[in-house]
Every structure is written in structure tokens, then in C-alpha cells.
Design an enzyme around this catalytic site. Sequence first.
Site, PDB file in Angstrom:
ATOM      1  NE  ARG A  22      -2.589   1.024   3.642  1.00 24.54           N
ATOM      2  CZ  ARG A  22      -3.371   0.706   4.678  1.00 24.54           C
ATOM      3  NH1 ARG A  22      -4.598   0.245   4.465  1.00 24.54           N
ATOM      4  NH2 ARG A  22      -2.932   0.823   5.913  1.00 24.54           N
ATOM      5  CB  SER A  38     -12.013  -1.224   2.592  1.00 21.53           C
ATOM      6  OG  SER A  38     -10.642  -1.424   2.390  1.00 21.53           O
ATOM      7  CE  LYS A  90      -7.935   2.831   5.258  1.00 19.80           C
ATOM      8  NZ  LYS A  90      -7.890   2.933   3.785  1.00 19.80           N
TER       9      LYS A  90
END
Length: 217
Positions: free
Chosen positions: A46, A115, A144
Site C-alpha cells: 500500500r 474494505s 485512515k
Amino acid sequence: MMTDPRKALADARLYGILDLGYVTAEKAEEATRALLKGGVDLLQLRAKTWTEAAILELGKKIAPLCKEAGVPFVMNDFPSLAIELDADALHLGQDDGSLEEARKLVGDQMLLGRSTHSPEQARQALLDGFDYIGFGPLFPTPTKLGRPGIGMDHVRAVQADVGIRIPVFCIGGIRRDNLAQVIEAGARRVVIVSDLLTAPDIATAVAEVQSSLRSAG
């Protein structure tokens, strides 16, 4: 040697993420080797702020390490990179398009994850045909920013409803020091990011988590 990625996914308890928000490019391979040595069951690349070209170059180094370790390699967000890197799985956020769109690009063999942030989204991902889901963030997390933690009230229900059909990986702010709470709430599988990547000894930290998950049954 790579085992069947679907079997590896079915057996997986700890989903590792090489998040370039926590690891420098220079340390990426070293961190990957440590995550694999410690025993992560899946490993996702990621890199939210990187260019596709830069991700591809790093992926060419990371993907073979996963293959060598027999651990499925997951590409986050980019179907084209997943194809080019021969990834075992592609992970998509809620805003990254539909399963049908992804399937047209990557074919029928690649695993697809989604997700999810609520029981409704979790059930929808199951209905859509995703192979696994991430469920969270359980706790607020720098990964996040701006997304509040959803708490652990729904973990057991989602595990009972969705988790009997496809793997459900709880995610978001999970650390070794709150893992027991998460397991107690009903989680069987987890994603841990910053607590592993910032540990003084990544491999040992991974092994600790795996021991806790496996002993929980």
C-alpha cells in the site's frame, strides 16, 4: 513455494501490510523480509502517495519475496499494477469501483478484497462476490485520517453472518496491546499495520501476534 492462494486465504489469521506511510523506500525490502519471517499470512503493498511507476518498481522487488515465502501478494487499489506484478489478490476500497469492473480487468483467478465500514457494507461485499473483506477501522488510526473508529459492537455479528462464508479481517488501530480485546469481541482474523512496522523487531512482533491469534482458536 506458493501454496494455493485461496487455501492460504482461507487459513489466514494475520494480514500484513507494507504501508509506505510508515516505512521508507530504503527500508521497504527489509521490512517485507521481516514481516514474512515473522509469519504474516498475506502481505499487501500500500503506497497511497506514490506514483504508479514508483509502486511498480518497488512491487517488482516485493512480489518475488512473497512468492518465495509462499505468502499471497496483494496489491492495493491498482488493478493494472496487480496484473503487471502477477499479484495473487487485489484490494479495493469502497470508492474503488465494483467487483464486476475489477473482474473485467484482472480476470477470474485473482482474489478480490473489499474494505467495509459497517455491517451493511460487509453483507453487500459478500453478496457482490468478494473473496474477503476488511472490517473497520475498529479504532481511530492515522492510516485512515478523518475516519472515526466504528468500535467493536458489530464484530461478532459480522463474523457470524459474513465470516462463516468468506474471511473477515478486522482492521484499524489494532495493536498488540489491544489485540486481546479484539479477539474477545469475536474477531478471528486481523490486519495490523503501524504496530508491526514501527516495532523494534518486526519479525518478533509478528510472531507474537500470530501466537495470540492461534492460541485463541
